[in-house]
Design a protein around this motif. Structure first.
Motif, short mmCIF file in Angstrom:
data_model
loop_
_atom_site.label_atom_id
_atom_site.label_comp_id
_atom_site.label_asym_id
_atom_site.label_seq_id
_atom_site.Cartn_x
_atom_site.Cartn_y
_atom_site.Cartn_z
N ALA A 49 15.56 42.46 36.35
CA ALA A 49 16.40 41.76 35.38
C ALA A 49 17.88 41.80 35.77
O ALA A 49 18.71 41.22 35.07
N ARG A 50 18.18 42.51 36.85
CA ARG A 50 19.56 42.68 37.33
C ARG A 50 20.47 43.29 36.26
O ARG A 50 21.61 42.91 36.10
N GLU A 51 19.90 44.27 35.56
CA GLU A 51 20.65 44.97 34.51
C GLU A 51 20.99 46.37 35.00
O GLU A 51 20.18 47.01 35.68
N PRO A 52 22.17 46.86 34.65
CA PRO A 52 22.52 48.23 35.05
C PRO A 52 21.66 49.24 34.30
O PRO A 52 21.38 49.08 33.11
N PHE A 53 21.23 50.26 35.02
CA PHE A 53 20.37 51.29 34.43
C PHE A 53 20.37 52.49 35.36
O PHE A 53 20.29 52.33 36.58
N VAL A 54 20.48 53.68 34.80
CA VAL A 54 20.50 54.89 35.63
C VAL A 54 19.63 55.96 34.98
O VAL A 54 19.64 56.13 33.76
N VAL A 55 18.91 56.70 35.80
CA VAL A 55 18.12 57.84 35.35
C VAL A 55 18.72 59.10 35.96
O VAL A 55 18.96 59.16 37.17
N TYR A 56 18.97 60.09 35.12
CA TYR A 56 19.48 61.39 35.54
C TYR A 56 18.42 62.43 35.21
O TYR A 56 18.03 62.57 34.06
#
Length: 153
Positions: A49-56
């Motif tokens: 979707a070209r959306e920003p997303f981050v997993v920590y």
């Protein structure tokens, strides 16, 4: 809830392993929880979707127990193959996006991050703490056990 996450996921865990069906071998190991797969596929969804997303994901630098024992070595192995499997899935999604668009230069670490938390210690003791003053601080200093709390929104 992993599936409802919009911007990021933050996890603290003593052990991080699961989704053994994604592993290149040892798939019969009873480590079938879906957490690692759900996280990897959520990242892939956001990449598409070209959306920003981050997993920590925060893990301890050293697991509880004697590192040389078969039990701890087994846990470390399963944790490693879980992380490797997640990396492969995310890498495949990134490669597909960059091959079919003008987007370039994306890295797995733009989406998936593992941190191993620990304190720096020397012969004189921990460099992260000063001299213990209260009974609680003395107990923490003697046992070298410290809770870590991180809050994020």
């Amino acid at each position: 809830h992993i599936r409802r996450a919009k911007h990021f996921i933050y996890i603290e865990s003593q052990y991080f392993m699961g989704s053994s069906f994604m592993w290149p071998k040892d798939r019969s190991v009873k480590c079938g929880n879906m957490i690692a797969a759900e996280i990897a596929y959520k990242i892939c969804e956001k990449i598409a979707a070209r959306e920003p997303f981050v997993v920590y994901i925060m893990l301890p630098m050293w697991m509880e127990g004697i590192p040389q024992t078969n039990t701890i070595q087994g846990l470390l192995y399963y944790q490693r193959v879980t992380i490797e499997s997640m990396y492969k899935i995310v890498d495949k999604a990134l490669t597909a996006l960059m091959a079919n668009s003008s987007v370039h230069g994306l890295k797995i670490s733009d989406y998936l991050n593992f941190y191993c938390l620990g304190t720096r210690e020397s012969l004189e003791g921990s460099q992260a703490t000063g001299n213990p003053l209260t009974e609680d601080e003395i107990l923490l200093y003697q046992t070298r056990r410290h809770q870590i709390y991180v809050h994020s929104k």
